[in-house]
Design an enzyme around this catalytic site. Structure first.
Site, short mmCIF file in Angstrom:
data_model
loop_
_atom_site.label_atom_id
_atom_site.label_comp_id
_atom_site.label_asym_id
_atom_site.label_seq_id
_atom_site.Cartn_x
_atom_site.Cartn_y
_atom_site.Cartn_z
N PRO A 237 0.84 -1.20 0.00
CA PRO A 237 0.00 0.00 0.00
C PRO A 237 0.88 1.25 0.00
O PRO A 237 1.57 1.52 0.98
CB PRO A 237 -0.82 -0.12 1.29
CG PRO A 237 0.00 -1.00 2.17
CD PRO A 237 0.76 -1.93 1.29
N ASP A 416 5.96 2.21 1.99
CA ASP A 416 5.06 1.08 2.23
C ASP A 416 4.32 1.34 3.55
O ASP A 416 4.93 1.34 4.62
CB ASP A 416 5.88 -0.21 2.30
CG ASP A 416 5.02 -1.46 2.42
OD1 ASP A 416 3.83 -1.33 2.80
OD2 ASP A 416 5.53 -2.56 2.13
N HIS A 417 3.01 1.55 3.44
CA HIS A 417 2.25 1.94 4.64
C HIS A 417 2.07 0.81 5.63
O HIS A 417 1.60 1.03 6.76
CB HIS A 417 0.88 2.48 4.22
CG HIS A 417 0.38 3.59 5.10
ND1 HIS A 417 1.09 4.07 6.18
CD2 HIS A 417 -0.76 4.32 5.08
CE1 HIS A 417 0.42 5.03 6.77
NE2 HIS A 417 -0.72 5.21 6.13
N ARG A 418 2.44 -0.42 5.25
CA ARG A 418 2.45 -1.51 6.23
C ARG A 418 3.60 -1.34 7.21
O ARG A 418 3.52 -1.74 8.38
CB ARG A 418 2.58 -2.87 5.52
CG ARG A 418 1.45 -3.23 4.58
CD ARG A 418 1.78 -4.49 3.79
NE ARG A 418 2.98 -4.32 2.98
CZ ARG A 418 3.52 -5.28 2.21
NH1 ARG A 418 2.94 -6.48 2.17
NH2 ARG A 418 4.59 -5.05 1.51
N VAL A 420 5.63 1.77 7.31
CA VAL A 420 5.89 3.17 7.65
C VAL A 420 4.55 3.89 7.78
O VAL A 420 3.78 3.96 6.81
CB VAL A 420 6.75 3.83 6.55
CG1 VAL A 420 7.07 5.28 6.94
CG2 VAL A 420 8.03 3.04 6.32
#
Length: 446
Positions: A237, A416-418, A420
């Site tokens: 994501p 990567d929103h998983r 960060v």
């Protein structure tokens, strides 16, 4: 006795390669370690040395063919007793120094073949038999660079029919395009008037030297890039944040460093200080330098990296590649400049090895060199963040309470929103901007 040489597995997960150029032909004598062809994998163009002596019997595939790893590409007549083991078996047999009497595992140039063992031999000219009758000579190969040969293959042009316009005899892209352009019509005697009929709509005018469309096979670097970007875009994501920053002081420091005796002969440019600024930001926010691992048992893990393999996106004739500088966090500024210079020159010359593009942790893409203000870059698979650097332009800017012309750029950080969250991503981007606005922070923060 004939021996067969197979397309080797270089151990980087590559399953195929395209044969770009043969350096030998049937009847040529080859020696152990001699480069016989150049191939393009999904990551780079490399050369293949053959691991035994003999006389070329057959080339199994023409130039331009994509061959699977493990397929036989060349057969060689060899003299001697029992044949050496297959290349795959040699790798499992013994250490290199013990396996030497049996033959060596074929590897790609750039993977560690000794410099003295990698050599090309000129093709033999026509030989005259004892009866004095000259043997048929092998047709001379047209002179053209690999990108031009690829263009000719894509357009269906036989290079042996192309007349080079340059005095050195090298065929150019313009020569190839000229070969596919329609020939001028020869005026003929006017025929008898034809019956008047309804007007026919005019066909659309041809473009690009008479070629309306060109279909280019998706393979090599382009194919690998497309697959990687699709996998990254639909797996991680993405979040992208932006900041516009005054880099006037950084540009002044670049000029000062160019005159510094410790930096003489090194590649000193804004990218050097931007790279250093990102490394400082990662040191202050180490959680950003990580990877997401789904795990084999369904238990996902975040893998924290305690090293930075800094990727630099590079545009090459074969497409976009991202080689990386190993352990960039441990390098001094002169060492980082040296590594950047080597990385760029190697990429431009098409000599980047697949290993140099493995194991990256974060990447910088400098879209500013194309005059672009910024972008929303896609992560390299397995990496946590990528920094896009826009064009540095002279713009009106409020400085010390007054509007003045200043050097300004826009930075974009995708992550990567998983791994960060917004706070961490913002801190990293803000730290990069702060260093570039006041580069003296490099001394106190690094």
């Amino acid at each position: 006795m004939a021996r067969e040489f197979k397309m080797p597995d270089v151990g980087e997960g590559l399953t195929e390669a395209e044969i770009l150029k043969w350096y030998v032909q049937p009847g040529d004598t080859v020696e152990d370690g001699q480069v016989v062809c150049e191939v393009e994998t999904a990551k780079a163009a490399v050369e293949l040395p053959i691991p035994f002596d003999g006389v070329v019997k057959e080339l199994r595939f023409p130039e331009g063919t994509t061959v699977d790893v493990g397929q036989v590409i060349i057969a060689v007549d060899v003299a001697g007793d029992a044949p050496a083991p297959e290349p795959e078996a040699v790798a499992d047999a013994a250490p290199a120094e013990e396996a030497e009497p049996q033959g060596r595992q074929p590897v790609l140039v750039g993977y560690g073949v000794a410099e003295t063992s990698t050599k090309r031999r000129a093709r033999k000219g026509a030989e005259v038999p004892a009866n004095g009758t000259a043997a048929p000579a092998v047709a001379q190969r047209p002179l053209a660079k690999p990108p031009v040969r690829k263009l000719a293959r894509d357009l269906g042009v036989d290079l042996t029919t192309v007349i080079p316009s340059h005095p050195d005899g090298i065929i150019s892209r313009e020569d190839v395009h000229a070969a596919v352009a329609p020939a001028p019509e020869v005026p003929a005697q006017s025929p008898a008037p034809a019956p008047v009929s309804a007007p026919v709509p005019a066909a659309p005018a041809a473009s690009y030297d008479g070629v309306r469309e060109t279909r280019i096979p998706v393979k090599g670097v382009r194919k690998a890039t497309a697959q990687a970007m699709i996998g990254s875009a639909f797996t991680a994501p993405h979040v992208t944040e932006f900041v516009t920053v005054d880099v006037t002081r950084t540009m002044k420091l670049v000029e000062e460093l160019k005159a510094d005796k410790d930096m003489q002969g090194l590649r000193v440019n804004p990218l050097l200080l931007i790279s250093k600024a990102l490394l400082v930001a990662i040191k202050r926010n180490p959680e950003v330098n990580a990877a997401w691992d789904e795990g084999h048992d369904g238990k996902a893990e975040i893998v924290q990296k305690h090293y930075v393999n800094l990727g630099i996106a590079a545009a090459t004739p074969r497409g976009l590649i991202v080689p990386n500088i190993k352990d960039a966090q441990a390098k001094t500024l002169p060492e980082l400049a040296t590594s950047l210079g080597e990385l760029v020159s190697t990429a431009r010359e098409g000599r980047t090895s697949p290993g140099a593009m493995q194991g990256g942790t974060v990447t910088i893409t400098n879209v500013g060199v194309f005059g672009i203000d910024t972008g929303t870059p896609i992560l390299n698979p397995g990496e946590s963040a990528i920094l896009a650097v826009g064009a540095i332009k002279l713009q009106p800017w409020v400085h010390k309470g007054k509007v003045k012309p200043r050097q300004v750029t826009t930075l974009a950080l995708s992550f990567d929103h998983r791994l960060v969250d917004g706070e961490l991503g913002s801190k990293v981007l803000a730290d990069v901007a702060a260093v570039l606005e006041r580069p003296k922070r490099l001394i106190t923060w690094s």
